[in-house]
Design a protein around this motif. Structure first.
Motif, mmCIF file in Angstrom:
data_model
loop_
_atom_site.group_PDB
_atom_site.id
_atom_site.type_symbol
_atom_site.label_atom_id
_atom_site.label_comp_id
_atom_site.label_asym_id
_atom_site.label_seq_id
_atom_site.Cartn_x
_atom_site.Cartn_y
_atom_site.Cartn_z
ATOM 1 N N GLY A 32 0.659 -1.010 -0.135
ATOM 2 C CA GLY A 32 0.188 0.165 0.153
ATOM 3 C C GLY A 32 0.465 1.322 0.074
ATOM 4 O O GLY A 32 0.141 2.120 -0.370
ATOM 5 N N ASP A 33 1.793 0.839 0.890
ATOM 6 C CA ASP A 33 2.972 2.620 0.171
ATOM 7 C C ASP A 33 3.362 2.156 -0.753
ATOM 8 O O ASP A 33 4.608 1.686 -1.743
ATOM 9 N N THR A 34 3.571 3.686 -2.194
ATOM 10 C CA THR A 34 3.730 3.171 -3.075
ATOM 11 C C THR A 34 4.656 4.970 -4.042
ATOM 12 O O THR A 34 4.447 5.797 -3.106
ATOM 13 N N SER A 35 4.884 5.316 -4.216
ATOM 14 C CA SER A 35 6.005 6.349 -4.318
ATOM 15 C C SER A 35 5.526 6.854 -6.575
ATOM 16 O O SER A 35 5.460 6.181 -6.934
ATOM 17 N N LYS A 36 5.560 8.423 -6.330
ATOM 18 C CA LYS A 36 5.940 8.492 -7.536
ATOM 19 C C LYS A 36 6.549 9.607 -8.071
ATOM 20 O O LYS A 36 6.826 10.535 -7.884
ATOM 21 N N VAL A 37 7.459 9.416 -8.933
ATOM 22 C CA VAL A 37 8.875 10.586 -9.010
ATOM 23 C C VAL A 37 8.898 10.313 -10.830
ATOM 24 O O VAL A 37 8.609 9.007 -11.253
ATOM 25 N N ILE A 38 8.926 12.037 -11.061
ATOM 26 C CA ILE A 38 9.138 11.808 -12.632
ATOM 27 C C ILE A 38 10.448 11.547 -12.838
ATOM 28 O O ILE A 38 11.114 11.410 -12.549
ATOM 29 N N ASP A 39 10.257 10.514 -14.101
ATOM 30 C CA ASP A 39 11.646 10.084 -14.788
ATOM 31 C C ASP A 39 12.338 11.464 -15.415
ATOM 32 O O ASP A 39 12.038 11.954 -16.440
ATOM 33 N N GLY A 40 12.981 10.926 -15.679
ATOM 34 C CA GLY A 40 14.818 12.683 -15.702
ATOM 35 C C GLY A 40 14.838 12.867 -16.597
ATOM 36 O O GLY A 40 14.359 13.822 -17.676
ATOM 37 N N SER A 41 14.255 11.251 -17.721
ATOM 38 C CA SER A 41 14.518 11.247 -18.973
ATOM 39 C C SER A 41 12.614 12.325 -19.759
ATOM 40 O O SER A 41 12.774 13.079 -20.613
#
Length: 216
Positions: A32-41
């Motif tokens: 239930g613990d997730t993340s959203k990271v915008i990819d560098g490319s």
């Protein structure tokens, strides 16, 4: 508590592997613990298309998140889009917290870099007497000025988590005559190393969410 965390950071801290240390923490080993990271490319592609594309990229990636964690390296405070991510997170209703990365050693050199200025200290909300609008400010060369990327919003409780009730209480408590509240007065900051972020990041996020709930 299930959550999706949006991470805001300077991409130099990806190159040094500090951001990856956070992403490999125990927080993301729990269901239930997730993340959203915008990819560098994806960032690089959007930057070529201009501000509108970058704003759209951040806005789209904030959808469905409930917590924003700003990962603070030496130069994070100067990154224009970190500031936008934090202001937009506030408007979107995300709980916010800061995490200092400076005591995480760089992967290549094993060095510890100087502690950076806290971007939460350099953003503020101006609250007028009637509480009808909120104006966002940034500290530039020692002076507060309107944050151009997202200068003002109507003060509607549905927009954010810290509006009239909590802002009125805060201003009454501190007697802030210029009616300016720094983000750092509303949101906590921790040190990844000394505060044991590997084991405590999930708790920090839960506490930030609980604080948001209590301020509604």
């Amino acid at each position: 508590m299930a959550r999706t965390t949006f991470f805001s950071f300077h991409y130099k801290d990806v190159e040094s592997f500090r951001v990856n240390v956070v992403r490999n923490s125990s927080m993301f080993k729990k269901p239930g613990d997730t993340s959203k990271v915008i990819d560098g490319s994806i960032w690089e592609e959007a930057e070529l298309k201009g501000d509108a594309a970058l704003i759209r990229l951040v806005n789209e990636n904030l959808v469905g998140t409930s917590v924003t964690a700003v990962l603070i390296g030496t130069e994070t405070h100067s990154r224009r889009w970190v500031k936008y991510e934090l202001v937009k997170s506030f408007v979107s209703g995300n709980a916010i917290l800061g995490v200092n990365l400076n005591r995480i050693r760089e992967r290549e050199t094993s060095s510890i870099t100087p502690k950076g200025l806290n971007p939460l200290d350099r953003l503020a909300i101006y609250v007028p007497d009637d509480y009808r609008t909120l104006t966002f400010l940034e500290l530039v060369n020692g002076r507060w000025q309107t944050f151009a990327l997202l200068p003002q919003v109507l003060n509607r409780k549905s927009n954010s988590i810290y509006f009239e009730k909590s802002l009125r209480a805060y201003l009454g408590m501190v007697g802030d005559q210029d009616r300016k509240i720094r983000f750092s007065a509303l949101f906590d900051t921790f040190c990844w190393k000394t505060d044991d972020g590997y084991n405590n990041l999930a708790s920090w996020a839960e506490d930030a969410l609980a604080k948001k709930t209590h301020q509604l």
